[in-house]
Design a protein around this motif. Structure first.
Motif, PDB file in Angstrom:
ATOM      1  N   GLU A 246       0.860  -1.178   0.000  1.00  0.00           N
ATOM      2  CA  GLU A 246       0.000   0.000   0.000  1.00  0.00           C
ATOM      3  C   GLU A 246       0.893   1.223   0.000  1.00  0.00           C
ATOM      4  O   GLU A 246       1.739   1.373   0.886  1.00  0.00           O
ATOM      5  CB  GLU A 246      -0.901   0.029   1.238  1.00  0.00           C
ATOM      6  CG  GLU A 246      -1.976  -1.022   1.223  1.00  0.00           C
ATOM      7  CD  GLU A 246      -2.920  -0.889   2.400  1.00  0.00           C
ATOM      8  OE1 GLU A 246      -3.175   0.261   2.830  1.00  0.00           O
ATOM      9  OE2 GLU A 246      -3.381  -1.923   2.888  1.00  0.00           O
ATOM     10  N   GLN A 247       0.721   2.083  -0.984  1.00  0.00           N
ATOM     11  CA  GLN A 247       1.518   3.314  -1.049  1.00  0.00           C
ATOM     12  C   GLN A 247       0.913   4.301  -0.061  1.00  0.00           C
ATOM     13  O   GLN A 247      -0.178   4.804  -0.274  1.00  0.00           O
ATOM     14  CB  GLN A 247       1.516   3.877  -2.473  1.00  0.00           C
ATOM     15  CG  GLN A 247       2.359   5.103  -2.671  1.00  0.00           C
ATOM     16  CD  GLN A 247       3.823   4.908  -2.357  1.00  0.00           C
ATOM     17  OE1 GLN A 247       4.252   5.153  -1.241  1.00  0.00           O
ATOM     18  NE2 GLN A 247       4.591   4.471  -3.336  1.00  0.00           N
ATOM     19  N   ASN A 248       1.625   4.552   1.042  1.00  0.00           N
ATOM     20  CA  ASN A 248       1.089   5.442   2.058  1.00  0.00           C
ATOM     21  C   ASN A 248       1.728   6.827   2.035  1.00  0.00           C
ATOM     22  O   ASN A 248       1.440   7.656   2.887  1.00  0.00           O
ATOM     23  CB  ASN A 248       1.216   4.818   3.455  1.00  0.00           C
ATOM     24  CG  ASN A 248       2.634   4.397   3.774  1.00  0.00           C
ATOM     25  OD1 ASN A 248       3.569   4.846   3.131  1.00  0.00           O
ATOM     26  ND2 ASN A 248       2.792   3.524   4.738  1.00  0.00           N
ATOM     27  N   ILE A 249       2.590   7.071   1.062  1.00  0.00           N
ATOM     28  CA  ILE A 249       3.177   8.400   0.886  1.00  0.00           C
ATOM     29  C   ILE A 249       2.396   9.095  -0.219  1.00  0.00           C
ATOM     30  O   ILE A 249       2.298   8.578  -1.331  1.00  0.00           O
ATOM     31  CB  ILE A 249       4.676   8.311   0.524  1.00  0.00           C
ATOM     32  CG1 ILE A 249       5.425   7.574   1.631  1.00  0.00           C
ATOM     33  CG2 ILE A 249       5.255   9.695   0.274  1.00  0.00           C
ATOM     34  CD1 ILE A 249       6.872   7.271   1.304  1.00  0.00           C
ATOM     35  N   PRO A 250       1.828  10.265   0.068  1.00  0.00           N
ATOM     36  CA  PRO A 250       0.997  10.921  -0.951  1.00  0.00           C
ATOM     37  C   PRO A 250       1.790  11.322  -2.190  1.00  0.00           C
ATOM     38  O   PRO A 250       2.982  11.601  -2.120  1.00  0.00           O
ATOM     39  CB  PRO A 250       0.437  12.149  -0.234  1.00  0.00           C
ATOM     40  CG  PRO A 250       1.209  12.290   1.021  1.00  0.00           C
ATOM     41  CD  PRO A 250       1.913  11.017   1.299  1.00  0.00           C
ATOM     42  N   ARG A 251       1.114  11.325  -3.311  1.00  0.00           N
ATOM     43  CA  ARG A 251       1.715  11.714  -4.586  1.00  0.00           C
ATOM     44  C   ARG A 251       2.094  13.188  -4.569  1.00  0.00           C
ATOM     45  O   ARG A 251       1.365  14.016  -4.025  1.00  0.00           O
ATOM     46  CB  ARG A 251       0.704  11.446  -5.690  1.00  0.00           C
ATOM     47  CG  ARG A 251       1.248  11.646  -7.058  1.00  0.00           C
ATOM     48  CD  ARG A 251       0.219  11.242  -8.073  1.00  0.00           C
ATOM     49  NE  ARG A 251       0.826  11.310  -9.386  1.00  0.00           N
ATOM     50  CZ  ARG A 251       0.260  10.901 -10.472  1.00  0.00           C
ATOM     51  NH1 ARG A 251      -0.948  10.395 -10.428  1.00  0.00           N
ATOM     52  NH2 ARG A 251       0.867  10.980 -11.622  1.00  0.00           N
ATOM     53  N   VAL A 252       3.221  13.500  -5.168  1.00  0.00           N
ATOM     54  CA  VAL A 252       3.689  14.873  -5.258  1.00  0.00           C
ATOM     55  C   VAL A 252       3.321  15.422  -6.629  1.00  0.00           C
ATOM     56  O   VAL A 252       3.614  14.803  -7.647  1.00  0.00           O
ATOM     57  CB  VAL A 252       5.225  14.950  -5.062  1.00  0.00           C
ATOM     58  CG1 VAL A 252       5.722  16.366  -5.243  1.00  0.00           C
ATOM     59  CG2 VAL A 252       5.614  14.399  -3.704  1.00  0.00           C
ATOM     60  N   VAL A 253       2.665  16.566  -6.651  1.00  0.00           N
ATOM     61  CA  VAL A 253       2.294  17.212  -7.907  1.00  0.00           C
ATOM     62  C   VAL A 253       3.115  18.490  -8.028  1.00  0.00           C
ATOM     63  O   VAL A 253       3.076  19.349  -7.144  1.00  0.00           O
ATOM     64  CB  VAL A 253       0.783  17.530  -7.953  1.00  0.00           C
ATOM     65  CG1 VAL A 253       0.430  18.246  -9.244  1.00  0.00           C
ATOM     66  CG2 VAL A 253      -0.022  16.257  -7.811  1.00  0.00           C
ATOM     67  N   ILE A 254       3.867  18.603  -9.107  1.00  0.00           N
ATOM     68  CA  ILE A 254       4.717  19.767  -9.359  1.00  0.00           C
ATOM     69  C   ILE A 254       4.101  20.564 -10.501  1.00  0.00           C
ATOM     70  O   ILE A 254       3.978  20.055 -11.613  1.00  0.00           O
ATOM     71  CB  ILE A 254       6.160  19.350  -9.743  1.00  0.00           C
ATOM     72  CG1 ILE A 254       6.760  18.416  -8.696  1.00  0.00           C
ATOM     73  CG2 ILE A 254       7.020  20.561  -9.992  1.00  0.00           C
ATOM     74  CD1 ILE A 254       7.007  19.028  -7.354  1.00  0.00           C
ATOM     75  N   ASP A 255       3.719  21.792 -10.211  1.00  0.00           N
ATOM     76  CA  ASP A 255       3.131  22.647 -11.245  1.00  0.00           C
ATOM     77  C   ASP A 255       4.194  23.406 -12.022  1.00  0.00           C
ATOM     78  O   ASP A 255       4.037  23.661 -13.214  1.00  0.00           O
ATOM     79  CB  ASP A 255       2.149  23.641 -10.618  1.00  0.00           C
ATOM     80  CG  ASP A 255       0.943  22.933 -10.020  1.00  0.00           C
ATOM     81  OD1 ASP A 255       0.493  21.930 -10.616  1.00  0.00           O
ATOM     82  OD2 ASP A 255       0.463  23.376  -8.962  1.00  0.00           O
ATOM     83  N   ASP A 256       5.274  23.780 -11.353  1.00  0.00           N
ATOM     84  CA  ASP A 256       6.324  24.581 -11.974  1.00  0.00           C
ATOM     85  C   ASP A 256       7.674  23.965 -11.631  1.00  0.00           C
ATOM     86  O   ASP A 256       8.069  23.934 -10.460  1.00  0.00           O
ATOM     87  CB  ASP A 256       6.246  26.028 -11.463  1.00  0.00           C
ATOM     88  CG  ASP A 256       7.243  26.956 -12.141  1.00  0.00           C
ATOM     89  OD1 ASP A 256       8.030  26.478 -12.993  1.00  0.00           O
ATOM     90  OD2 ASP A 256       7.235  28.155 -11.819  1.00  0.00           O
ATOM     91  N   ALA A 257       8.368  23.458 -12.621  1.00  0.00           N
ATOM     92  CA  ALA A 257       9.650  22.791 -12.396  1.00  0.00           C
ATOM     93  C   ALA A 257      10.697  23.712 -11.786  1.00  0.00           C
ATOM     94  O   ALA A 257      11.662  23.255 -11.182  1.00  0.00           O
ATOM     95  CB  ALA A 257      10.173  22.209 -13.704  1.00  0.00           C
ATOM     96  N   GLU A 258      10.512  25.012 -11.932  1.00  0.00           N
ATOM     97  CA  GLU A 258      11.456  25.975 -11.351  1.00  0.00           C
ATOM     98  C   GLU A 258      11.270  26.117  -9.843  1.00  0.00           C
ATOM     99  O   GLU A 258      12.129  26.657  -9.159  1.00  0.00           O
ATOM    100  CB  GLU A 258      11.285  27.342 -12.020  1.00  0.00           C
ATOM    101  CG  GLU A 258      11.561  27.347 -13.512  1.00  0.00           C
ATOM    102  CD  GLU A 258      13.032  27.109 -13.826  1.00  0.00           C
ATOM    103  OE1 GLU A 258      13.891  27.577 -13.059  1.00  0.00           O
ATOM    104  OE2 GLU A 258      13.314  26.444 -14.834  1.00  0.00           O
ATOM    105  N   LYS A 259      10.143  25.641  -9.321  1.00  0.00           N
ATOM    106  CA  LYS A 259       9.826  25.843  -7.909  1.00  0.00           C
ATOM    107  C   LYS A 259       9.662  24.517  -7.165  1.00  0.00           C
ATOM    108  O   LYS A 259       8.727  24.350  -6.395  1.00  0.00           O
ATOM    109  CB  LYS A 259       8.550  26.669  -7.777  1.00  0.00           C
ATOM    110  CG  LYS A 259       8.661  28.044  -8.369  1.00  0.00           C
ATOM    111  CD  LYS A 259       7.355  28.785  -8.249  1.00  0.00           C
ATOM    112  CE  LYS A 259       7.467  30.144  -8.936  1.00  0.00           C
ATOM    113  NZ  LYS A 259       6.193  30.854  -8.932  1.00  0.00           N
ATOM    114  N   ILE A 260      10.581  23.593  -7.379  1.00  0.00           N
ATOM    115  CA  ILE A 260      10.513  22.307  -6.689  1.00  0.00           C
ATOM    116  C   ILE A 260      11.159  22.467  -5.310  1.00  0.00           C
ATOM    117  O   ILE A 260      12.327  22.816  -5.197  1.00  0.00           O
ATOM    118  CB  ILE A 260      11.224  21.203  -7.482  1.00  0.00           C
ATOM    119  CG1 ILE A 260      10.539  21.015  -8.830  1.00  0.00           C
ATOM    120  CG2 ILE A 260      11.242  19.901  -6.694  1.00  0.00           C
ATOM    121  CD1 ILE A 260      11.233  20.044  -9.745  1.00  0.00           C
TER     122      ILE A 260
END
Length: 140
Positions: free
Chosen positions: A76-90
């Motif tokens: 079970e993947q218990n780490i939430p998915r990361v959504v990156i909107d702007d690659a410059e602001k990771i």
């Protein structure tokens, strides 16, 4: 249903010989009576999807192996998915969370003898060792 057998479990053939207890050995076996109705439906859906898209994706992405291992290990993947909107602001936290998520997933796919079973269907299989060798030889 097809099932991947790993290591010594896959070495029960009298014509096979191993000096390392079959480490890394993998054999697909078919058992017509295996699998629940839900598992068989999942496999059938994967088969249909692969057949419908075979001209776009030549490799199977090891779906049967992934489904089998994740099911057997009750992953079970218990780490939430990361959504990156702007690659410059990771943010560092986002990168760390994505890395931990990937490590957890890859650890679930690792066989008990330490290897990752896979369909090696192209040159990408050779890129990681090639980069390692190039780095080593360029620094010696």
């Amino acid at each position: 249903m097809w099932k991947l057998r790993i290591g010594a479990e896959a070495g029960q053939d009298p014509y096979l010989f191993s000096t390392n207890n079959y480490l890394g050995r993998q054999i697909w076996e078919f058992d017509a009576d295996a699998g629940s109705a839900e598992e068989l439906a999942e496999v059938e859906e994967a088969r249909r999807n692969f057949a419908a898209n075979r001209s776009h994706y030549k490799a199977s992405a090891d779906l049967l192996w992934r489904m089998q291992f994740l099911r057997e290990k009750k992953f079970e993947q218990n780490i939430p998915r990361v959504v990156i909107d702007d690659a410059e602001k990771i943010a560092y936290e986002d990168a760390e969370k994505a890395l931990r998520r990937g490590i957890l997933y890859m650890a679930a796919l690792q066989a008990d003898d330490g290897h990752w079973p896979a369909e090696n269907s192209g040159c990408m299989f050779f890129i990681a060792p090639f980069v390692s060798y190039m780095f080593y030889y360029s620094h010696n």
